[in-house]
Design a protein around this motif. Structure first.
Motif, PDB file in Angstrom:
ATOM      1  N   ARG A  17     -24.765  -2.860  27.733  1.00 25.16           N
ATOM      2  CA  ARG A  17     -25.698  -3.112  28.822  1.00 25.16           C
ATOM      3  C   ARG A  17     -27.105  -2.953  28.273  1.00 25.16           C
ATOM      4  NH1 ARG A  17     -23.474  -1.835  34.100  1.00 25.16           N
ATOM      5  NH2 ARG A  17     -21.364  -2.634  34.046  1.00 25.16           N
ATOM      6  N   TYR A  18     -28.028  -3.645  28.884  1.00 26.01           N
ATOM      7  CA  TYR A  18     -29.422  -3.635  28.447  1.00 26.01           C
ATOM      8  C   TYR A  18     -30.319  -3.278  29.622  1.00 26.01           C
ATOM      9  CZ  TYR A  18     -27.446  -6.302  24.578  1.00 26.01           C
ATOM     10  OH  TYR A  18     -26.687  -6.708  23.513  1.00 26.01           O
ATOM     11  N   GLU A  19     -31.493  -2.766  29.297  1.00 28.19           N
ATOM     12  CA  GLU A  19     -32.524  -2.538  30.303  1.00 28.19           C
ATOM     13  C   GLU A  19     -33.881  -2.651  29.636  1.00 28.19           C
ATOM     14  OE1 GLU A  19     -33.097   1.430  31.990  1.00 28.19           O
ATOM     15  OE2 GLU A  19     -31.966   2.270  30.322  1.00 28.19           O
ATOM     16  N   LYS A  20     -34.875  -2.979  30.441  1.00 25.57           N
ATOM     17  CA  LYS A  20     -36.226  -3.092  29.902  1.00 25.57           C
ATOM     18  C   LYS A  20     -36.711  -1.712  29.456  1.00 25.57           C
ATOM     19  CE  LYS A  20     -37.760  -3.434  34.663  1.00 25.57           C
ATOM     20  NZ  LYS A  20     -38.309  -4.318  35.655  1.00 25.57           N
ATOM     21  N   ALA A  21     -37.588  -1.696  28.463  1.00 22.67           N
ATOM     22  CA  ALA A  21     -38.003  -0.425  27.872  1.00 22.67           C
ATOM     23  C   ALA A  21     -39.506  -0.167  27.955  1.00 22.67           C
ATOM     24  CB  ALA A  21     -37.579  -0.387  26.401  1.00 22.67           C
ATOM     25  N   PHE A  22     -40.305  -1.181  28.149  1.00 29.92           N
ATOM     26  CA  PHE A  22     -41.759  -1.025  28.099  1.00 29.92           C
ATOM     27  C   PHE A  22     -42.243  -0.080  29.197  1.00 29.92           C
ATOM     28  CE2 PHE A  22     -46.183  -2.296  28.800  1.00 29.92           C
ATOM     29  CZ  PHE A  22     -46.669  -2.281  27.510  1.00 29.92           C
ATOM     30  N   GLU A  23     -42.911   0.986  28.793  1.00 29.69           N
ATOM     31  CA  GLU A  23     -43.486   1.983  29.700  1.00 29.69           C
ATOM     32  C   GLU A  23     -42.466   2.562  30.676  1.00 29.69           C
ATOM     33  OE1 GLU A  23     -46.991   0.224  31.489  1.00 29.69           O
ATOM     34  OE2 GLU A  23     -48.183   0.712  29.714  1.00 29.69           O
ATOM     35  N   ARG A  24     -41.226   2.694  30.238  1.00 29.16           N
ATOM     36  CA  ARG A  24     -40.186   3.292  31.089  1.00 29.16           C
ATOM     37  C   ARG A  24     -40.175   4.798  30.869  1.00 29.16           C
ATOM     38  NH1 ARG A  24     -37.004   0.770  34.838  1.00 29.16           N
ATOM     39  NH2 ARG A  24     -35.253   1.950  34.082  1.00 29.16           N
ATOM     40  N   ARG A  25     -40.022   5.539  31.945  1.00 28.40           N
ATOM     41  CA  ARG A  25     -39.957   6.991  31.835  1.00 28.40           C
ATOM     42  C   ARG A  25     -38.573   7.399  31.338  1.00 28.40           C
ATOM     43  NH1 ARG A  25     -36.669   8.030  35.776  1.00 28.40           N
ATOM     44  NH2 ARG A  25     -36.783   7.123  37.829  1.00 28.40           N
ATOM     45  N   GLN A  26     -38.493   8.583  30.753  1.00 31.94           N
ATOM     46  CA  GLN A  26     -37.207   9.120  30.309  1.00 31.94           C
ATOM     47  C   GLN A  26     -36.304   9.257  31.527  1.00 31.94           C
ATOM     48  OE1 GLN A  26     -35.954  10.275  27.099  1.00 31.94           O
ATOM     49  NE2 GLN A  26     -34.120  10.251  28.348  1.00 31.94           N
ATOM     50  N   HIS A  27     -35.086   8.796  31.409  1.00 35.63           N
ATOM     51  CA  HIS A  27     -34.123   8.921  32.493  1.00 35.63           C
ATOM     52  C   HIS A  27     -32.721   8.961  31.910  1.00 35.63           C
ATOM     53  CE1 HIS A  27     -34.407   4.562  31.823  1.00 35.63           C
ATOM     54  NE2 HIS A  27     -33.135   4.539  32.185  1.00 35.63           N
ATOM     55  N   ASP A  28     -31.775   9.316  32.730  1.00 34.95           N
ATOM     56  CA  ASP A  28     -30.389   9.421  32.307  1.00 34.95           C
ATOM     57  C   ASP A  28     -29.534   8.564  33.229  1.00 34.95           C
ATOM     58  OD1 ASP A  28     -30.678  11.484  30.116  1.00 34.95           O
ATOM     59  OD2 ASP A  28     -31.692  12.466  31.782  1.00 34.95           O
ATOM     60  N   HIS A  29     -28.242   8.498  32.934  1.00 33.53           N
ATOM     61  CA  HIS A  29     -27.379   7.550  33.633  1.00 33.53           C
ATOM     62  C   HIS A  29     -26.100   8.184  34.146  1.00 33.53           C
ATOM     63  CE1 HIS A  29     -29.810   5.092  30.829  1.00 33.53           C
ATOM     64  NE2 HIS A  29     -29.893   4.316  31.882  1.00 33.53           N
ATOM     65  N   LEU A  30     -25.603   7.623  35.248  1.00 33.82           N
ATOM     66  CA  LEU A  30     -24.282   7.920  35.779  1.00 33.82           C
ATOM     67  C   LEU A  30     -23.554   6.581  35.869  1.00 33.82           C
ATOM     68  CD1 LEU A  30     -22.810  10.354  37.966  1.00 33.82           C
ATOM     69  CD2 LEU A  30     -22.737   8.099  39.003  1.00 33.82           C
ATOM     70  N   VAL A  31     -22.385   6.506  35.237  1.00 33.07           N
ATOM     71  CA  VAL A  31     -21.607   5.267  35.222  1.00 33.07           C
ATOM     72  C   VAL A  31     -20.342   5.481  36.043  1.00 33.07           C
ATOM     73  CG1 VAL A  31     -20.375   3.595  33.771  1.00 33.07           C
ATOM     74  CG2 VAL A  31     -22.459   4.689  32.918  1.00 33.07           C
ATOM     75  N   CYS A  32     -20.128   4.608  37.021  1.00 30.51           N
ATOM     76  CA  CYS A  32     -18.919   4.665  37.837  1.00 30.51           C
ATOM     77  C   CYS A  32     -17.773   4.076  37.026  1.00 30.51           C
ATOM     78  CB  CYS A  32     -19.100   3.889  39.140  1.00 30.51           C
ATOM     79  SG  CYS A  32     -17.589   3.866  40.140  1.00 30.51           S
ATOM     80  N   THR A  33     -16.720   4.853  36.842  1.00 32.80           N
ATOM     81  CA  THR A  33     -15.576   4.370  36.068  1.00 32.80           C
ATOM     82  C   THR A  33     -14.699   3.417  36.873  1.00 32.80           C
ATOM     83  OG1 THR A  33     -14.331   6.363  36.665  1.00 32.80           O
ATOM     84  CG2 THR A  33     -15.504   6.389  34.551  1.00 32.80           C
ATOM     85  N   ASP A  34     -14.947   3.304  38.185  1.00 35.63           N
ATOM     86  CA  ASP A  34     -14.196   2.362  39.011  1.00 35.63           C
ATOM     87  C   ASP A  34     -14.788   0.958  38.926  1.00 35.63           C
ATOM     88  OD1 ASP A  34     -12.453   4.362  39.931  1.00 35.63           O
ATOM     89  OD2 ASP A  34     -13.881   4.939  41.492  1.00 35.63           O
TER      90      ASP A  34
END
Length: 166
Positions: A88-105
């Motif tokens: 998976r990809y996401e834009k990175a320019f001026e993005r704040r630090q963040h984390d992820h939760l992935v639904c396994t369903d």
């Protein structure tokens, strides 16, 4: 996103292309614009199909190659969430630090930010005598909502399966 922000993003790409001796192409800029118009974590195939729906003629190879190029110049972040989930990809320019939760369903990716994690990062850096630039934290979970709108099909329990077969 403001026009000035996209101009900065485009300038970053132009600088990278010049440094690497690569051509500035209409396709690369169109892909970049499509990525920065999105608010989600997307797969390369989703990006390709979005371009196709907008009647922009671009090959899958161009999408994949451009994504690699944009990852290399830090305009896009590539994630590999688990073994069975596509990149998976996401834009990175001026993005704040963040984390992820992935639904396994349903493989839906949600972002969250907790300032306590930055405190942990700082503490670990001090403890390990390291200058930590960033971190990556991903939780994998099953949704507990009974009517989750993102769940494709709730997995059956073995007792439900047995009742259906009898």
């Amino acid at each position: 996103m403001t026009p000035n922000t996209f101009a900065l993003i485009k300038a970053t790409l132009n600088e990278y292309l010049a440094k690497k001796g690569l051509r500035r192409t209409e396709e690369r800029y169109a892909i970049l614009k499509e990525i920065y118009s999105r608010e989600d974590h997307f797969e390369a195939e989703e990006l390709y199909l979005a371009m196709k729906v907008k009647n922009f003629i671009v090959s899958r190879a161009t999408v994949y190659n451009t994504l690699d190029l944009l990852v290399d110049c830090d305009l896009v972040i590539k994630h590999q969430f688990g073994n069975k989930i596509s990149s998976r990809y996401e834009k990175a320019f001026e993005r704040r630090q963040h984390d992820h939760l992935v639904c396994t369903d349903c493989q839906r990716v949600s972002e969250f930010c907790d300032p306590r994690l930055m405190n942990i990062q700082k503490m670990v850096g001090e403890l390990m005598e390291a200058d930590i630039h960033h971190h990556s934290l991903t939780f994998y979970a099953s949704c507990l909502k009974k009517n989750c709108e993102h769940r494709k099909n709730a997995p059956e329990t073995s007792s439900e399966s047995n009742r259906k077969s009898n």
